[in-house]
Design a protein around this motif. Structure first.
Motif, mmCIF file in Angstrom:
data_model
loop_
_atom_site.group_PDB
_atom_site.id
_atom_site.type_symbol
_atom_site.label_atom_id
_atom_site.label_comp_id
_atom_site.label_asym_id
_atom_site.label_seq_id
_atom_site.Cartn_x
_atom_site.Cartn_y
_atom_site.Cartn_z
ATOM 1 N N VAL A 208 0.838 -1.211 0.000
ATOM 2 C CA VAL A 208 0.000 0.000 0.000
ATOM 3 C C VAL A 208 0.863 1.248 0.000
ATOM 4 C CG1 VAL A 208 -1.638 1.323 1.385
ATOM 5 C CG2 VAL A 208 -1.986 -1.116 1.050
ATOM 6 N N GLY A 209 1.946 1.233 0.755
ATOM 7 C CA GLY A 209 2.836 2.391 0.768
ATOM 8 C C GLY A 209 3.452 2.662 -0.589
ATOM 9 N N PHE A 210 3.921 1.613 -1.260
ATOM 10 C CA PHE A 210 4.544 1.813 -2.566
ATOM 11 C C PHE A 210 3.510 2.225 -3.620
ATOM 12 C CE2 PHE A 210 7.927 1.447 -5.513
ATOM 13 C CZ PHE A 210 7.407 0.901 -6.675
ATOM 14 N N GLY A 211 2.324 1.600 -3.585
ATOM 15 C CA GLY A 211 1.289 1.995 -4.543
ATOM 16 C C GLY A 211 0.833 3.434 -4.342
ATOM 17 N N GLY A 212 0.678 3.876 -3.072
ATOM 18 C CA GLY A 212 0.321 5.269 -2.818
ATOM 19 C C GLY A 212 1.388 6.230 -3.280
ATOM 20 N N PHE A 213 2.659 5.835 -3.125
ATOM 21 C CA PHE A 213 3.757 6.687 -3.598
ATOM 22 C C PHE A 213 3.679 6.890 -5.108
ATOM 23 C CE2 PHE A 213 7.880 8.442 -4.052
ATOM 24 C CZ PHE A 213 8.483 7.796 -5.124
ATOM 25 N N LEU A 214 3.443 5.810 -5.862
ATOM 26 C CA LEU A 214 3.364 5.944 -7.319
ATOM 27 C C LEU A 214 2.165 6.792 -7.741
ATOM 28 C CD1 LEU A 214 4.304 2.398 -8.715
ATOM 29 C CD2 LEU A 214 5.655 4.491 -8.757
ATOM 30 N N TYR A 215 1.017 6.607 -7.064
ATOM 31 C CA TYR A 215 -0.168 7.376 -7.456
ATOM 32 C C TYR A 215 0.029 8.868 -7.192
ATOM 33 C CZ TYR A 215 -4.805 9.416 -7.170
ATOM 34 O OH TYR A 215 -5.874 10.237 -7.326
ATOM 35 N N LEU A 216 0.586 9.214 -6.041
ATOM 36 C CA LEU A 216 0.791 10.631 -5.726
ATOM 37 C C LEU A 216 1.857 11.257 -6.604
ATOM 38 C CD1 LEU A 216 0.619 10.416 -1.834
ATOM 39 C CD2 LEU A 216 -1.107 11.344 -3.365
ATOM 40 N N ILE B 224 4.134 7.304 1.538
ATOM 41 C CA ILE B 224 3.034 8.202 1.168
ATOM 42 C C ILE B 224 3.438 9.657 1.355
ATOM 43 C CG2 ILE B 224 0.710 8.931 1.835
ATOM 44 C CD1 ILE B 224 0.061 6.030 2.402
ATOM 45 N N LEU B 225 4.138 9.966 2.451
ATOM 46 C CA LEU B 225 4.594 11.344 2.667
ATOM 47 C C LEU B 225 5.598 11.773 1.609
ATOM 48 C CD1 LEU B 225 4.959 11.424 6.559
ATOM 49 C CD2 LEU B 225 3.221 12.548 5.172
ATOM 50 N N ILE B 226 6.473 10.853 1.210
ATOM 51 C CA ILE B 226 7.424 11.185 0.139
ATOM 52 C C ILE B 226 6.682 11.479 -1.159
ATOM 53 C CG2 ILE B 226 9.291 10.253 -1.278
ATOM 54 C CD1 ILE B 226 10.240 8.698 1.186
ATOM 55 N N GLY B 227 5.634 10.704 -1.434
ATOM 56 C CA GLY B 227 4.842 10.972 -2.635
ATOM 57 C C GLY B 227 4.141 12.314 -2.587
ATOM 58 N N LEU B 228 3.599 12.663 -1.416
ATOM 59 C CA LEU B 228 2.953 13.975 -1.278
ATOM 60 C C LEU B 228 3.948 15.108 -1.469
ATOM 61 C CD1 LEU B 228 0.570 13.339 1.763
ATOM 62 C CD2 LEU B 228 -0.108 13.790 -0.588
ATOM 63 N N ALA B 229 5.146 14.973 -0.880
ATOM 64 C CA ALA B 229 6.159 16.023 -1.033
ATOM 65 C C ALA B 229 6.585 16.160 -2.487
ATOM 66 C CB ALA B 229 7.358 15.706 -0.144
ATOM 67 N N GLY B 230 6.769 15.014 -3.166
ATOM 68 C CA GLY B 230 7.150 15.091 -4.570
ATOM 69 C C GLY B 230 6.077 15.731 -5.426
ATOM 70 N N SER B 231 4.818 15.409 -5.151
ATOM 71 C CA SER B 231 3.730 16.020 -5.907
ATOM 72 C C SER B 231 3.677 17.517 -5.686
ATOM 73 C CB SER B 231 2.408 15.369 -5.505
ATOM 74 O OG SER B 231 1.331 15.989 -6.154
ATOM 75 N N PHE B 232 3.902 17.945 -4.419
ATOM 76 C CA PHE B 232 3.875 19.382 -4.122
ATOM 77 C C PHE B 232 5.021 20.106 -4.817
ATOM 78 C CE2 PHE B 232 2.971 23.153 -1.838
ATOM 79 C CZ PHE B 232 4.188 23.696 -1.462
ATOM 80 N N MET B 233 6.204 19.536 -4.775
ATOM 81 C CA MET B 233 7.352 20.181 -5.415
ATOM 82 C C MET B 233 7.161 20.265 -6.921
ATOM 83 S SD MET B 233 9.319 21.006 -2.927
ATOM 84 C CE MET B 233 10.853 21.376 -3.756
ATOM 85 N N LEU B 234 6.593 19.204 -7.492
ATOM 86 C CA LEU B 234 6.351 19.237 -8.938
ATOM 87 C C LEU B 234 5.332 20.298 -9.305
ATOM 88 C CD1 LEU B 234 6.921 17.891 -11.679
ATOM 89 C CD2 LEU B 234 5.035 16.322 -11.209
ATOM 90 N N THR B 235 4.293 20.421 -8.467
ATOM 91 C CA THR B 235 3.266 21.426 -8.736
ATOM 92 C C THR B 235 3.819 22.831 -8.549
ATOM 93 O OG1 THR B 235 1.571 19.895 -7.997
ATOM 94 C CG2 THR B 235 0.971 22.214 -8.074
ATOM 95 N N ASN C 179 5.553 23.332 -12.713
ATOM 96 C CA ASN C 179 4.497 23.891 -13.557
ATOM 97 C C ASN C 179 4.330 25.358 -13.212
ATOM 98 O OD1 ASN C 179 2.359 24.400 -15.157
ATOM 99 N ND2 ASN C 179 0.987 22.865 -14.264
ATOM 100 N N PRO C 180 4.833 26.291 -14.005
ATOM 101 C CA PRO C 180 4.757 27.711 -13.661
ATOM 102 C C PRO C 180 3.341 28.216 -13.538
ATOM 103 C CG PRO C 180 6.277 27.302 -15.496
ATOM 104 C CD PRO C 180 5.531 26.052 -15.263
ATOM 105 N N SER C 181 2.377 27.617 -14.168
ATOM 106 C CA SER C 181 1.002 28.106 -14.117
ATOM 107 C C SER C 181 0.284 27.680 -12.862
ATOM 108 C CB SER C 181 0.227 27.612 -15.341
ATOM 109 O OG SER C 181 0.179 26.204 -15.345
#
Length: 744
Positions: A26-34, A131-142, A146-148
């Motif tokens: 579950v942890g690895f799947g949540g990381f990939l989804y986020l 899961i927290l690593i996935g959330l942080a990566g998603s936030f940094m990418l956003t 993405n400048p917009s």
């Protein structure tokens, strides 16, 4: 014996291993989804990680021998003999059977509490960490990738299509760059945002700047905002338009090339977000607060104020009312909070003591107060207020009616009951009858009869009655009655049976209630008076001028009914007296209501009448007022209804599309755009379909039918059209209707 407990322990050990592997997966799947925002990759990663985790943990390989080894190593009671529990009785000697029984009895209470070895805590930490690593990566990418701002809707671009078939010798201009800047009002403390998404949502009062750059020569660029045409201004290589957002709506762009060909874009939304007024709430205080004169007259206000963009000011409005009736006076004051209001905060909590003595309030005064707050909206701030609260200082003064002791004669009785009070006391007497003695019941009934007599005599004074005989003609006067009773009592020497129940002042104090007159002498004077027929005699009840005849008749009926009510009370029959009392009360209330005075409201003052024209009878210049007005009925959504009929003709190939048809579709779209602002999901598809008809590529039969179908779905029913109907009647029909009327 005891083998089942070992099997249960083995099963729990396997389940813990399966759960451990599931947590890793579950942890690895949540990381990939986020990280990818793709549910397919998330599910795929979950399944792959689940298989790998089970392969390494191998929970199915945990056997009963492993369980026996763990029990022997960690449970002293097993005595390294727990393996005997898995053997059958035929395989063991007598000594082994004895040892098996002893080990089983000792392990039975222990094995149910023994926990198998596992790493569930470590697996849980790994799951949340991934899961927290996935959330942080998603936030940094956003944030940085993405400048917009990561808004997926920003991918929508403005596209143009030609209105008619192109007949051009030059290349069609293309839109190569779009930049929309939204400048929020300064009080919102939000900077300028840039986007390429033409669907705009901004705060009221924001300045929106459109910059369009074309690859090629463009003659003019315009914005169509719900029928309003607004032209762009050319600045160097781009076209620029600035508009202040004042209302929601829909818009599109059009431009012309050098050959005069028109191009139109899709329909886009312009949504205005209104600045909400502040929210003001007073907590911990009752709506009505009462103080005695000697109380500490202080109130503590706990106020919570919030606003979406920031609070500018807040204060208390207190209104003090003094006096009552027509002499009431109001004084309004503004009370500032002791704490300075921090401007720009979105949420503040204020406390303020409110001293009624400082507001110069006296007993009987009332205070009305509420908290008012302003936000920072410009140029006119939003104002909001809390509920109104009340504070009252109870009055210490009471008015009492007293009679001066130095008056020679007291014409008022000791107490004077109204008819309503008599009804209440009579009903109470009826209810108390089973609980009191007969003597008390008759005494109280007789007392109520005396009170009914007092009330009757008082109302009789308004009629001019000065004796009981005049109040009820045909009845024997009480004075004569009492004289006869005295004579009979003196002659026969019998004891008065009503002496114990009657009121002594029925006779003793009667001269204080009504003045007595010598009626025989008055009658002789009236006969000898020559002016008797020409003047009012106020001693005659029928000639009394206190009331008009209708009111005198009502009062006369009330007095007669009071006689019957008193009679039944004197006869100890309060149940029979009660209906008469209710009838008397109803008549008295009617008399009071008819005696009310109507004061005309101050308003229009008519012009003064010329004395020379007054009472002359000249009406030559007076004309009757006659007003005739015609109204032209306008059907709702008229352009939309015409567009539906036009689409039917276009579908049947009975008409060719032209510029007039395009103007009609634009007018229909403007009608529906007003509805689309409040319900965009219903009307937006219809508006887009009408807009697409301006493009030559969309003028097909299938598209005509689709647009017509959408218009019919959203078109409301037509209102009834008021009109004059022509009637055709001949002489025979008129005679027939006349006969029907006669026989009805």
């Amino acid at each position: 014996m005891g083998a089942g407990a070992i099997k249960q322990f083995q099963k729990r050990w396997q389940q813990s291993k399966y759960l451990e592997g599931l947590l890793y997966a579950v942890g690895f799947g949540g990381f990939l989804y986020l990280s990818t925002h793709n549910i397919f990759y998330g599910i795929l990663g979950l399944l792959v990680a689940l298989g790998i985790a089970f392969w390494f943990l191998k929970p199915w390989k945990i056997s009963s021998e492993n369980a026996v080894g763990y029990i022997d190593a960690h449970v002293p009671q097993a005595g390294f003999s727990s393996g005997l529990l898995l053997s059958t009785g035929n395989e063991l000697s007598d000594l082994s059977k004895l040892q098996q029984y002893r080990v089983a009895s000792q392990l039975e209470p222990v094995l149910s509490k023994l926990r198998p070895p596992h790493n569930l805590f470590k697996a849980t930490l790994a799951m949340f960490g991934l899961i927290l690593i996935g959330l942080a990566g998603s936030f940094m990418l956003t944030k940085f990738g993405n400048p917009s701002g990561g808004n997926s809707s920003n991918t929508e671009q403005i596209t143009f299509a030609p209105k008619d078939s192109l007949s051009t010798t030059v290349e069609t201009p293309q839109l190569i760059e779009t930049n929309i800047a939204i400048q929020y009002p300064s009080y919102t403390r939000k900077g300028t945002s840039n986007t390429t998404n033409p669907n705009i949502k901004a705060v009221e009062g924001s300045r929106i700047i459109w910059n369009l750059e074309f690859d090629g020569d463009v003659k003019e660029v315009e914005m169509d905002l719900m029928g309003e045409r607004i032209g762009f201004t050319k600045t160097q290589e781009s076209y620029r338009l600035t508009k202040t957002l004042e209302a929601s709506g829909f818009y599109s762009f059009t431009f012309k090339d050098l050959d005069g060909n028109d191009y139109v874009s899709d329909l886009y939304s312009l949504e205005m977000v209104t600045d909400e007024p502040p929210m003001v709430q007073i907590e911990g205080l009752d709506n009505y607060t009462y103080f005695e004169f000697d109380d500490d007259k202080r109130l503590m206000l706990m106020t919570n104020i919030s606003d979406d963009f920031g609070i500018d000011d807040a204060y208390i409005i207190a209104t003090v009312s003094k006096g009552s009736g027509e002499s009431v006076k109001f004084r309004e004051e503004t009370v500032r909070f002791d704490r300075a209001i921090p401007k720009g905060n979105k949420r503040i909590q204020l406390q303020q003591p409110l001293d009624l003595d400082a507001l110069k309030m006296d007993p009987g005064d009332e205070l009305y107060f509420y908290v008012e707050a302003l936000d920072q909206k410009t140029p006119t701030p939003n104002i909001a207020r809390s509920e109104t609260y009340f504070a009252v200082i109870r009055d210490t003064i009471t008015d009492e009616f007293t009679v001066e002791g130095n008056l020679g004669v007291d014409l008022m009785p000791d107490y004077f009951r109204s008819q309503r009070q008599l009804i209440i006391d009579t009903e109470k007497l009826i209810a108390d009858r089973p609980n009191i003695s007969e003597k008390d019941f008759k005494f109280r009934s007789n007392e109520l009869g005396f009170d009914q007599k007092q009330l009757r005599l008082k109302y009789g004074q308004f009629m001019g009655d000065e004796t009981e005989m005049q109040a009820a003609p045909g009845q024997v006067s009480s004075t004569e009655n009492e004289g006869d009773d005295d004579d009979h009592a003196g002659e026969e020497g019998e004891e008065d049976l009503l002496d114990g129940y009657s009121h002594k002042h029925d006779s003793e104090n009667e001269h204080n209630l009504v003045e007595e007159h010598d009626h025989e002498s008055e009658a002789q004077e009236e006969e000898e008076d020559p002016l008797h027929n020409y003047v009012h005699n106020h001693s005659d009840p029928e000639a009394s001028t206190l009331f008009e005849k209708s009111l005198k008749a009502k009062l006369r009926d009330a007095l007669s009914i009071m006689w019957d009510a008193e009679l039944h009370l004197r006869l100890y029959e309060p149940e029979k007296s009660l209906p008469y009392q209710y009838d008397a009360l109803k008549i008295i209330q009617d008399i009071k209501n008819s005696a009310r005075i109507y004061v005309h409201r101050i308003g229009f003052d008519p012009p003064p009448i010329k004395e020379e024209n007054r009472l002359s009878g000249d009406i030559e210049d007076i004309e009757n007022y006659n007003k005739k007005e015609e109204f032209e009925y306008q059907m709702s959504f008229a352009s939309t209804r015409e567009a539906i009929a036009l689409l039917e003709l276009l579908t049947q190939d009975e008409k060719q599309f032209n510029n007039e048809d395009s103007a009609l579709f634009v007018a229909a779209g403007n009608e529906l755009a007003q509805k689309a602002i409040s319900d965009p999901f219903t009307y937006l598809k219809v508006l887009q379909g009408l807009r697409d008809l301006e493009k030559v590529a969309n003028r097909t039969k299938e598209n005509y039918k689709e647009v017509q179908k959408n218009l019919l779905e959203v078109l409301p029913e037509a209102e009834d059209n008021p009109m004059k109907k022509a009637g055709y009647q001949d002489e025979i029909n008129l005679l027939y209707l006349k006969e029907l009327t006669i026989y009805e």
